[in-house]
Design an enzyme around this catalytic site. Structure first.
Site, short mmCIF file in Angstrom:
data_model
loop_
_atom_site.label_atom_id
_atom_site.label_comp_id
_atom_site.label_asym_id
_atom_site.label_seq_id
_atom_site.Cartn_x
_atom_site.Cartn_y
_atom_site.Cartn_z
N ARG A 31 0.85 -1.19 0.00
CA ARG A 31 0.00 0.00 0.00
C ARG A 31 0.89 1.24 0.00
O ARG A 31 1.94 1.25 0.63
CB ARG A 31 -0.88 -0.04 1.25
CG ARG A 31 -1.93 1.01 1.34
CD ARG A 31 -2.86 0.75 2.54
NE ARG A 31 -3.71 -0.39 2.26
CZ ARG A 31 -4.02 -1.33 3.16
NH1 ARG A 31 -3.57 -1.24 4.39
NH2 ARG A 31 -4.80 -2.33 2.83
N ASP A 82 0.71 -7.65 9.27
CA ASP A 82 -0.69 -8.08 9.34
C ASP A 82 -1.43 -7.75 10.63
O ASP A 82 -2.56 -7.31 10.58
CB ASP A 82 -0.83 -9.59 9.07
CG ASP A 82 0.03 -10.08 7.93
OD1 ASP A 82 -0.08 -9.50 6.83
OD2 ASP A 82 0.83 -11.00 8.13
N ASP A 100 -2.94 -5.88 13.63
CA ASP A 100 -3.27 -4.48 13.84
C ASP A 100 -4.00 -4.33 15.17
O ASP A 100 -4.65 -5.27 15.64
CB ASP A 100 -4.19 -3.97 12.71
CG ASP A 100 -3.57 -4.12 11.34
OD1 ASP A 100 -2.43 -3.64 11.16
OD2 ASP A 100 -4.20 -4.72 10.46
#
Length: 177
Positions: free
Chosen positions: A23, A107, A109
């Site tokens: 991202r 990954d 969070d």
């Protein structure tokens, strides 16, 4: 290590353990840039996903990156208070050629609400990618130790979770905007 200058623009690039770009946040303003800490801000900035899909963030955000920790913290200013999104990730590196802050997203969070309650997210995704990308045991151990530190920061109101932190940096951002 080179760090960006306050007031300059940078991209934020998130990668996966495999090296694949995950991202990109296009335009963030650097509010503080040192070798160990970078604080940035953005508002309604374009985000591009690895599949090319893009979207715009909805609110102002203060982004905290610390080279000594395996997490980063985004404080989002919303009408009902400050919401935080914390990524378990590698420590950042700053690439002066690309004018980009880069890190590996692992990954896991943590979503933190204005009342400082929180939820751990994406444990299934972490386990899938850990198997798929062969995360070393050492990475797994580090991430869970860092998760404990992050939770301690949340509970103790440390760093970006301290009263006034996000608001003060947002005021600084407004002077550049």
């Amino acid at each position: 290590m080179v760090s960006p200058n306050a007031g300059s623009k940078m991209m934020i690039q998130s990668y996966k353990h495999s090296g694949q770009l995950h991202r990109v946040w296009k335009n963030s303003v650097v509010l503080k840039g040192t070798e160990s800490v970078i604080i940035g801000a953005n508002d309604r900035t374009k985000v591009i996903e690895s599949d090319g899909h893009s979207w715009m963030t909805r609110e102002p955000a203060i982004c905290y990156f610390d080279a000594r920790h395996w997490f980063n913290i985004i404080g989002m200013l919303r009408d009902d208070g400050i919401h935080y999104y914390c990524n378990l990730s590698s420590p950042f590196v700053y690439d002066e050629n690309d004018e980009a802050l880069k890190y590996i997203d692992y990954d896991l969070d943590v979503k933190v609400f204005p009342d400082m309650t929180f939820h751990l997210l994406d444990e299934d995704e972490y386990e899938e990618n850990k198997a798929l990308m062969h995360y070393p045991e050492e990475i797994d151990r580090i991430l869970y130790q860092q998760l404990d530190i992050l939770i301690h920061w949340i509970r103790q109101g440390k760093g970006p979770f301290s009263p006034g932190f996000v608001d003060d940096w947002y005021e600084m951002y407004l002077t550049y905007h």
